[in-house]
Design a protein around this motif. Sequence first.
Motif, PDB file in Angstrom:
ATOM      1  N   SER A 169     -88.102  -1.943  -0.734  1.00 45.42           N
ATOM      2  CA  SER A 169     -87.026  -2.535  -1.534  1.00 45.42           C
ATOM      3  C   SER A 169     -86.269  -1.837  -2.583  1.00 45.42           C
ATOM      4  O   SER A 169     -85.960  -2.463  -3.531  1.00 45.42           O
ATOM      5  N   PHE A 170     -86.028  -0.567  -2.234  1.00 49.24           N
ATOM      6  CA  PHE A 170     -85.275   0.235  -3.343  1.00 49.24           C
ATOM      7  C   PHE A 170     -84.085  -0.218  -3.363  1.00 49.24           C
ATOM      8  O   PHE A 170     -83.236  -0.802  -2.295  1.00 49.24           O
ATOM      9  N   GLN A 171     -83.237  -0.386  -4.580  1.00 50.56           N
ATOM     10  CA  GLN A 171     -82.090  -0.585  -4.886  1.00 50.56           C
ATOM     11  C   GLN A 171     -81.214   0.415  -5.410  1.00 50.56           C
ATOM     12  O   GLN A 171     -81.758   1.119  -6.212  1.00 50.56           O
ATOM     13  N   GLY A 172     -79.836   0.271  -5.362  1.00 51.32           N
ATOM     14  CA  GLY A 172     -78.993   1.194  -6.073  1.00 51.32           C
ATOM     15  C   GLY A 172     -79.034   2.622  -5.414  1.00 51.32           C
ATOM     16  O   GLY A 172     -78.970   2.867  -4.427  1.00 51.32           O
ATOM     17  N   LEU A 173     -78.972   3.607  -6.336  1.00 49.65           N
ATOM     18  CA  LEU A 173     -78.855   5.013  -6.055  1.00 49.65           C
ATOM     19  C   LEU A 173     -80.313   5.739  -6.096  1.00 49.65           C
ATOM     20  O   LEU A 173     -81.382   5.207  -6.690  1.00 49.65           O
ATOM     21  N   ILE A 174     -80.350   6.746  -5.076  1.00 43.91           N
ATOM     22  CA  ILE A 174     -81.446   7.601  -5.027  1.00 43.91           C
ATOM     23  C   ILE A 174     -81.530   8.462  -6.513  1.00 43.91           C
ATOM     24  O   ILE A 174     -80.311   9.140  -6.759  1.00 43.91           O
ATOM     25  N   PRO A 175     -82.342   8.449  -7.189  1.00 42.08           N
ATOM     26  CA  PRO A 175     -82.254   8.947  -8.678  1.00 42.08           C
ATOM     27  C   PRO A 175     -82.352  10.573  -8.561  1.00 42.08           C
ATOM     28  O   PRO A 175     -82.938  11.269  -7.729  1.00 42.08           O
ATOM     29  N   LYS A 176     -81.672  10.859  -9.445  1.00 41.89           N
ATOM     30  CA  LYS A 176     -81.403  12.426  -9.455  1.00 41.89           C
ATOM     31  C   LYS A 176     -82.731  13.322  -9.500  1.00 41.89           C
ATOM     32  O   LYS A 176     -82.748  14.529  -8.684  1.00 41.89           O
ATOM     33  N   ASP A 210     -83.406  10.454   7.685  1.00 39.24           N
ATOM     34  CA  ASP A 210     -83.047   9.236   8.312  1.00 39.24           C
ATOM     35  C   ASP A 210     -82.740   8.534   6.872  1.00 39.24           C
ATOM     36  O   ASP A 210     -83.468   7.984   6.150  1.00 39.24           O
ATOM     37  N   LEU A 211     -81.442   8.123   6.958  1.00 43.39           N
ATOM     38  CA  LEU A 211     -80.745   7.207   6.010  1.00 43.39           C
ATOM     39  C   LEU A 211     -80.257   5.767   6.806  1.00 43.39           C
ATOM     40  O   LEU A 211     -79.498   5.122   6.215  1.00 43.39           O
ATOM     41  N   GLU A 212     -80.795   5.389   7.781  1.00 47.19           N
ATOM     42  CA  GLU A 212     -80.357   4.349   8.708  1.00 47.19           C
ATOM     43  C   GLU A 212     -80.749   2.997   8.140  1.00 47.19           C
ATOM     44  O   GLU A 212     -81.748   2.928   7.453  1.00 47.19           O
ATOM     45  N   ASN A 213     -79.748   1.977   8.443  1.00 44.23           N
ATOM     46  CA  ASN A 213     -79.982   0.699   7.885  1.00 44.23           C
ATOM     47  C   ASN A 213     -80.131   0.512   6.373  1.00 44.23           C
ATOM     48  O   ASN A 213     -81.026   0.103   5.890  1.00 44.23           O
ATOM     49  N   ASN A 214     -79.056   1.224   5.886  1.00 44.59           N
ATOM     50  CA  ASN A 214     -78.984   0.861   4.253  1.00 44.59           C
ATOM     51  C   ASN A 214     -77.356   0.489   3.901  1.00 44.59           C
ATOM     52  O   ASN A 214     -76.687   0.196   5.025  1.00 44.59           O
ATOM     53  N   MET A 215     -77.155   0.681   2.715  1.00 39.51           N
ATOM     54  CA  MET A 215     -75.985   0.023   2.385  1.00 39.51           C
ATOM     55  C   MET A 215     -75.169   1.454   1.670  1.00 39.51           C
ATOM     56  O   MET A 215     -74.545   1.034   0.686  1.00 39.51           O
ATOM     57  N   MET A 216     -75.207   2.388   2.072  1.00 38.86           N
ATOM     58  CA  MET A 216     -74.942   3.692   1.530  1.00 38.86           C
ATOM     59  C   MET A 216     -73.248   3.706   1.833  1.00 38.86           C
ATOM     60  O   MET A 216     -72.707   3.407   2.774  1.00 38.86           O
ATOM     61  N   HIS A 217     -72.535   4.108   0.709  1.00 42.16           N
ATOM     62  CA  HIS A 217     -71.099   4.137   1.006  1.00 42.16           C
ATOM     63  C   HIS A 217     -70.769   5.830   0.312  1.00 42.16           C
ATOM     64  O   HIS A 217     -71.638   6.250  -0.206  1.00 42.16           O
ATOM     65  N   GLY A 218     -69.230   5.972   0.338  1.00 41.12           N
ATOM     66  CA  GLY A 218     -68.874   7.047  -0.092  1.00 41.12           C
ATOM     67  C   GLY A 218     -68.718   8.078   1.030  1.00 41.12           C
ATOM     68  O   GLY A 218     -68.848   7.497   2.369  1.00 41.12           O
ATOM     69  N   SER A 219     -68.564   9.236   0.992  1.00 47.13           N
ATOM     70  CA  SER A 219     -68.276  10.281   2.139  1.00 47.13           C
ATOM     71  C   SER A 219     -70.106  10.470   2.508  1.00 47.13           C
ATOM     72  O   SER A 219     -70.679  10.494   1.807  1.00 47.13           O
ATOM     73  N   LEU A 220     -69.947  10.884   3.726  1.00 47.85           N
ATOM     74  CA  LEU A 220     -71.134  11.509   4.239  1.00 47.85           C
ATOM     75  C   LEU A 220     -71.724  12.663   3.496  1.00 47.85           C
ATOM     76  O   LEU A 220     -71.159  13.595   3.506  1.00 47.85           O
ATOM     77  N   PRO A 221     -73.014  12.606   3.363  1.00 47.55           N
ATOM     78  CA  PRO A 221     -73.733  13.816   2.530  1.00 47.55           C
ATOM     79  C   PRO A 221     -73.551  14.921   3.541  1.00 47.55           C
ATOM     80  O   PRO A 221     -74.188  14.767   4.875  1.00 47.55           O
ATOM     81  N   ILE A 222     -73.112  16.096   3.207  1.00 48.65           N
ATOM     82  CA  ILE A 222     -73.156  17.369   3.939  1.00 48.65           C
ATOM     83  C   ILE A 222     -74.527  17.916   4.090  1.00 48.65           C
ATOM     84  O   ILE A 222     -75.369  18.381   3.377  1.00 48.65           O
ATOM     85  N   PRO A 279     -74.068  13.924  -4.506  1.00 47.94           N
ATOM     86  CA  PRO A 279     -74.074  15.311  -4.280  1.00 47.94           C
ATOM     87  C   PRO A 279     -73.194  15.355  -2.920  1.00 47.94           C
ATOM     88  O   PRO A 279     -73.238  14.812  -2.126  1.00 47.94           O
ATOM     89  N   ALA A 280     -72.490  16.708  -2.932  1.00 53.44           N
ATOM     90  CA  ALA A 280     -71.658  16.846  -1.801  1.00 53.44           C
ATOM     91  C   ALA A 280     -72.710  17.350  -0.725  1.00 53.44           C
ATOM     92  O   ALA A 280     -72.365  17.425   0.623  1.00 53.44           O
ATOM     93  N   VAL A 281     -73.710  17.939  -1.124  1.00 52.69           N
ATOM     94  CA  VAL A 281     -74.742  18.618  -0.300  1.00 52.69           C
ATOM     95  C   VAL A 281     -75.995  17.821  -0.387  1.00 52.69           C
ATOM     96  O   VAL A 281     -76.520  17.822  -1.480  1.00 52.69           O
ATOM     97  N   ILE A 282     -76.701  17.806   0.873  1.00 52.36           N
ATOM     98  CA  ILE A 282     -78.178  17.178   0.635  1.00 52.36           C
ATOM     99  C   ILE A 282     -79.047  18.062  -0.009  1.00 52.36           C
ATOM    100  O   ILE A 282     -78.745  19.524   0.332  1.00 52.36           O
ATOM    101  N   PRO A 283     -79.685  17.654  -0.901  1.00 49.20           N
ATOM    102  CA  PRO A 283     -80.340  18.725  -1.934  1.00 49.20           C
ATOM    103  C   PRO A 283     -81.343  19.302  -1.517  1.00 49.20           C
ATOM    104  O   PRO A 283     -81.945  20.262  -2.052  1.00 49.20           O
TER     105      PRO A 283
END
Length: 755
Positions: free
Chosen positions: A290-297, A337-349, A325-329
């Motif tokens: 039940s994570f919400q919001g952003l993946i912490p830095k 696998d980031l399937e079935n979430n509510m992620m937005h913005g550009s695709l992580p490279i 991040p522009a690139v997956i860290p």
Amino acid sequence: MEIIPIVVYGFECNQDTGHVIALNLSRSCIYGAITSNSSLFCLHHLQNLTLAGNDFNHSQIPHEIGNLSSLIHLDLSYSNFSGQIPSEIQYLSNDLYTKSLTSLVQNLTNLEELLLNINISSTVPKSLANLSSLKILSLIRCGLYGQFPTRIFQLPHLQVLVVPGNEDLTGHLPEFHTNSPLQYLSLASTNFSGDLPASIGNLNSLTTIYINYFNFSGTIPNSFSNLTQLTSLGLSQNSFSDLSWVTRASSNDILPQFEYLGLAHLNLTKFPDILRNQSKLETLYLDSNSFQGLIPKWMYNVSKESLLDLSLYDNVFLTGFENSPAVIPWPNLESLDLENNMMHGSLPIPPPSLMYYFVLNNSFTGRISPFFCNMSSPIVLDLSYNHLSGMIHPCFGNSNQTSLSVLALRCNNLGGTIPKTWAKGCLLRMFDLSQNQLQGHLPRSLANCTELEYLHVGHNQINDTYPSWLGTLQQLKILVFHSNGFHGAIWSPETNYSFPSLHIIDLSHNHLSGNLLAGYFAQWDAMESVGSKNLYYLGDLVDYSITMAIKGVELEYKKIHDDLKVIDFSCNRFEGEIPKQVGNLEGLHVLNLSNNAFTGHIPSSFANLTQLESLDLSQNKLFGEIPPELTQLNFLSKFNVSHNSLIGPIPNAQQFGTFENTSFEDNRGLCGRPLSKICGDSDISTPPPSTSFEENRGPNFFFEFGWKVVVMGYGCGFVFGVVIGHIVTTRKPYLVIKIFGKKQCQTRIKVNRRK
């Protein structure tokens, strides 16, 4: 038939006598049964025999196994044997197992290793706990049930205890002593329950514990911190009430350094602090929390160099990465696998190392970056159900990307043309571009992708002649072109039709025309096949899915059985007679030729389609009588011949007594039930066939569906597992996909795949 090859994977001989004492044939591509006269049973001095990882095609373990009187180690795991285990095994000196576990273990008091992967539908005998020499007990998917004897956990020499996949096996964990030698414990996908004892921290030698998919409750004991040798921990999908050991700050603890950590389905609301000090993780599963919001830095530094597999599937309120991040860290990541979430913005490279990239069912926008072309060996790229725009980069078809097996871009806003160049040696097996805005032609170079099984370009704006050259693809199973601008005849002198593996073909809602030639169906071998000995779902790396109009309802098949056979040529401009050779495709379940300009009679050969459940010939110019032979189609539940020029009595037997009036309307020459016209009435004259093709198609050219449902696979007799009611209405609208209208792609649908 002798199946033992001359060149074996490995063998060992006694240096003094020369006798073969060990034979390893694991993963040697052996297929078929071991016959009773096999030379294998002449190796009377054999002590170690491994046949694991082969396919013995559901044959029985031969009774002659008892001839190997010196055998002390026998490994038949993952070998596809079936039936009962021969009782002769109990006569082996120190060995294995029988159809009655109880009768066997009474005689094998010195047994050290017991490994089984065969369905024996048995309880676990308490006498197993008397095998004081037992070091390894592996009973994987054996159909075990009943209570697991607790004393087995406390055997003095037991190092490996593996019983996963026995869903009816119950039990609980005992108190553990400090002198236990247990190193590997897997109880995944069983029905164990209760609390985890604090004494589990006494298992000082434990390196692996999998208790995934359980009914454990209570607390995760703090004593887990004592397991300093632990490298693999699977706790997913339990009912723990206290997760503080996972979520608390752990700077003062010396925690195990995990390589595998499964924390899925635990209702975690924030990323667990236990991860902060992990530097050796290779696999991390955080699915369905039940994570919400952003993946912490701070997560970017978790096992930054070692992490290979990260899964955050189905955390529906997860919106993206902190600082985007522009690139997956994780530079060495292989699967994300980031399937079935509510992620937005550009695709992580992705980093160049990434091979599996799942981001379907999110809200990513913008273009697909050309940096995706830097992936060195991509295998699966699934970007479906997002809001991506722009063009598909041509690099996906070039020689640097030949490893790509799945490219799924369904339901985005992609435009332009399909990349024109697909290199020889292309390994593409699934190519899904459906529900976009693609234009132009289907590139002929796709014929270089000789492994292609699934091609779906439905609901685009492709304007091309029918690509008959696809018939050269010998593995093609699913071909969907519906709702495009394909035109012209489907015959070409350049090809010999082929399509030997075709299961599903959907050409509906195009502008195809001309006659259907008999030879077109001549080599559709897979559709001639009735039934399947071993049913399986189509697709390997992912489950193939498809949306089809069947029985008047639009259905989403989230999985497709290999036994499902469908032809949909509806809503085109085909004319002439329907070839009687279609009746040779005896495996067909669905045949839809509606909304065309077919003339002539309904072929009586359709009576051969004994598996047929849906037959739609409506909105054509057919004449003559309905063949009475069609009453032999016992599975037929959808039948529609309305809006034709048929005459004579409607057959009144078998399934025909269940069809409604609408199945036969607008055939002024038909009579008999369910129509009100009684056979013998004077007015049974037939109007001449309409000369206008568009008139024949009628005002209801597109199907009038009042509701849409989702189906998962299909079962016995092609039974549709229709999910309606509260799913269709209010409670789970994301399960419903509406494919007519581009904006409706925004509806979220949970898609099954293989991981």
